[in-house]
Design a protein around this motif. Sequence first.
Motif: not given
Lengths: 291, 234
Positions: B67-71, B57-59, B50-51
Amino acid sequence: MTSTFLQFLFSGLTLGAIYALAGLGFSIIYNASHVINFAQGEFLMIGAMATVSLVGLGLPLELAIPLAVAIAAAVGVALARFAVVPAGDASVVTVIIITIGASILLRGVAQVVWDKEFHALPAFSGTVPISVLGATMLPQSLWVMGVSLAAILALGWFFGRTMAGKAMLAVSYSRLGAQLVGVPIRRVLLTSFALSAGLGAIGGIVVAPITFTSYEAGVMLGLKGFSAAVLGGLGNGLGAVLGGLVVGIAEAMSAGYLSSAYKDATAFVIILVVLFFLPNGLLGHKGSERV
Amino acid sequence: MMLEIRGLSAHYGRIEALRGIDIAVDEGELVALVGANGAGKTTLLRALSGVHPASAGAVRFEGRDITALMPERRVDLGILQVPEGRQVFGPLSVEDNLRLGAYRRHGPDVEADIRRMFQMFPILAQRRRLPAGTLSGGQQQMLAMARALMGQPRLLLLDEPSMGLAPILVAEIFTAVKELKRQGTTIFLVEQNAHAALAIADRGYVLETGRVVLTDTGTALLHDARVKEAYLGL
């Protein structure tokens, strides 16, 4: 002879303590973001002017001061949140220019909210000078030095002994490393602005009974704090304190022995000398690392 | 699948560093990603932590879209990374580096875990009070690994753990990786040292200019003619 020297030394130490606090503010924000916050001086001004207002409203000093420090810290957080964070991954120079803009804005707002007059705070414990070895010292000078020392020690404890403080330092040593262990770097940035603003406000408040304050009092205090931070080595806390004392004493000595007309020039001569001969400052680390 | 990467793309400015990556890692697996310098390996790991932002795409991690989560939230989920170039906190002591590895955790078991790390890497115990920056490259690599383990990884991402190390240290690092796998940690290993990585991996992926071009079991890739020619120098 000695007493004159001592007199200048006291006045230098008093000024130096304030420059040290301002310089520490530069270093804290620099460590969290590599940004030099040129609105640092405005935090000193906001602290002092807010205290003047609150005292004017009839609040006792011991209530007005913490409230004014909180106001300055809130302004600091707002500056970070609404001016620095939205800049995102913009270059450091861009963000520095943003802080210069913010300092002009804050001075303008201060003119509107307050006024263009000079204001004095009452001295905390009287104005009867204390005589030390033939020199005299205002009780307020002792307040300045004592409060600054306490703030510096508290800061040293925070960064040296607590995990929250070490996590903030970790961001400056390796931003990526800190992110990967889960240090929330955005919160670190906001915290650094809150700390710097609060620290600056404390400095601005304790010195206000001696130097007076006005909407533009932050300009010189900020620039001298910057000289202190650069002289000590940007990002180095101990360096900022040392730098502040050197700048303060040099200023008082040149005002006393040369001419008070040049006292403000001293800090800038020091910056030039540092940039020419000691670009890393007195205690700054060299720009090299093991690969 | 524990980790599922689907159609992941990432950019550096206008340059597309990752082009529609599909990779999956199952719980308990050791999966290796090999490829030349500049293939996008480090970018992929940064996107997983996440950095670095994904541009498409997606994780998914354990069924959840991250995919959009903070580190720091990914660290909470147990995704820990040992980054390229160690990224230890040089002026802080070895012990403080380890404590910061447990930054998202609280409680007395942190101290017990530090003792466990000192057993695993005895050299760190000897240097515990020294600044991390004074350690040698190999010791810093061990510290970076121990720091990530302090975060109690469910999925450990390793970026070039052998880079710049003497052969004897490389062997030591890979022994530690195998030991972690034996203990049940899921590992995603990125390496330029394709031979060493594929030899211990259950499965492997080959990355070329931002695309997965080949995937198979570690052993099969090790004997694949194309891999041999391109990455093993045989």
